[in-house]
Design a protein around this motif. Sequence first.
Motif, short mmCIF file in Angstrom:
data_model
loop_
_atom_site.label_atom_id
_atom_site.label_comp_id
_atom_site.label_asym_id
_atom_site.label_seq_id
_atom_site.Cartn_x
_atom_site.Cartn_y
_atom_site.Cartn_z
N LYS A 44 0.86 -1.18 0.00
CA LYS A 44 0.00 0.00 0.00
C LYS A 44 0.90 1.24 0.00
O LYS A 44 1.82 1.33 0.81
N GLU A 45 0.63 2.15 -0.90
CA GLU A 45 1.42 3.38 -0.96
C GLU A 45 0.98 4.31 0.18
O GLU A 45 -0.21 4.53 0.39
N ILE A 46 1.97 4.82 0.92
CA ILE A 46 1.68 5.67 2.07
C ILE A 46 1.52 7.11 1.61
O ILE A 46 2.43 7.69 1.01
N ARG A 47 0.34 7.69 1.89
CA ARG A 47 0.10 9.09 1.53
C ARG A 47 0.79 9.99 2.55
O ARG A 47 0.31 10.16 3.65
N SER A 48 1.95 10.52 2.18
CA SER A 48 2.69 11.38 3.10
C SER A 48 3.76 12.12 2.31
O SER A 48 4.57 11.49 1.62
N GLU A 49 3.78 13.43 2.43
CA GLU A 49 4.83 14.21 1.80
C GLU A 49 6.15 14.04 2.54
O GLU A 49 7.23 14.26 1.99
N THR A 50 6.07 13.64 3.81
CA THR A 50 7.27 13.42 4.62
C THR A 50 7.95 12.11 4.26
O THR A 50 9.18 12.04 4.15
#
Length: 287
Positions: free
Chosen positions: A254-260
């Motif tokens: 699962k791709e993690i939604r996070s700009e960090t």
Amino acid sequence: MDIRQLKYFLAIAEEGQITSAARKLQMAQPPLSQQLKLLEDELGVKLFERGPRSVQLTDAGIILRNRAQQILELADSTTREINDFAKGMKGTITVGTVSSSGATLLQDRLREFHKMYAGIKFEIHEGNTFMVIDLLNKGIVEVGIVRTPFNTTNLECKYSSAEPMIAVMTPDYDWSEGEAFMEVGELQNKPLIIYRRFEQLIREACIDQGFEPSFFCMNDDARTTLLWANAGLGVGIIPKSAFGLVNNSNLLYKEIRSETLRTRVAAIWMKDKYLSSLAAKFIECFG
């Protein structure tokens, strides 16, 4: 101190016995013992503690062993490069890489470079980011391929595009079946398997979401993260492009939604230091 003496010294260190080392080197024991004594006299330190049946490296001997290995690797690389030149070849590029950069490096960049410069050979040294930077400092490699974050002091850098981190897991750990994306908060209370260099990055992202992450296993290789996750031991977190580094037949991600939680692969080389034309051409094709 010369290359021959360093080879003798390393043979003794590897064998743990002067007799065995002499046999490996196909020489008599007395001349080998004499060369060791000459080396110790020149350096002014004991390199081995002698026992009745074996020898053990002293602290000074451990330092010399590490340096001797590097010196011999550099000497071998130089010999190969000169031989290539003498045969009319185009030379050899020495590159240090981290495991998680493999997929990015082997995509179109390397194939296109090989098409343009088919005569160029590669000598690859693998390790973590700190090891690759150390190899650059010592002149053993000309170019490093590493992942952010890293200390850019004294380095020139060329970056690839940023990519997301992903959570990899077996179906047993899939808490939201069929979902391709996830939020950082969904990592709460999950047994996380991570590459040690990403610890601070992941910890800060989790703390920003109000929880302390549960690190089940920290390691030094993205491949280890994949293998442990593939065995069903927890949820691994890796850069997306590293997913195919090992067999992942049991895994989904699962791709993690996070700009960090984003990372980039970078080509790095030393500032204010000679860079061969071969290495410069390689860097041009990167990014």
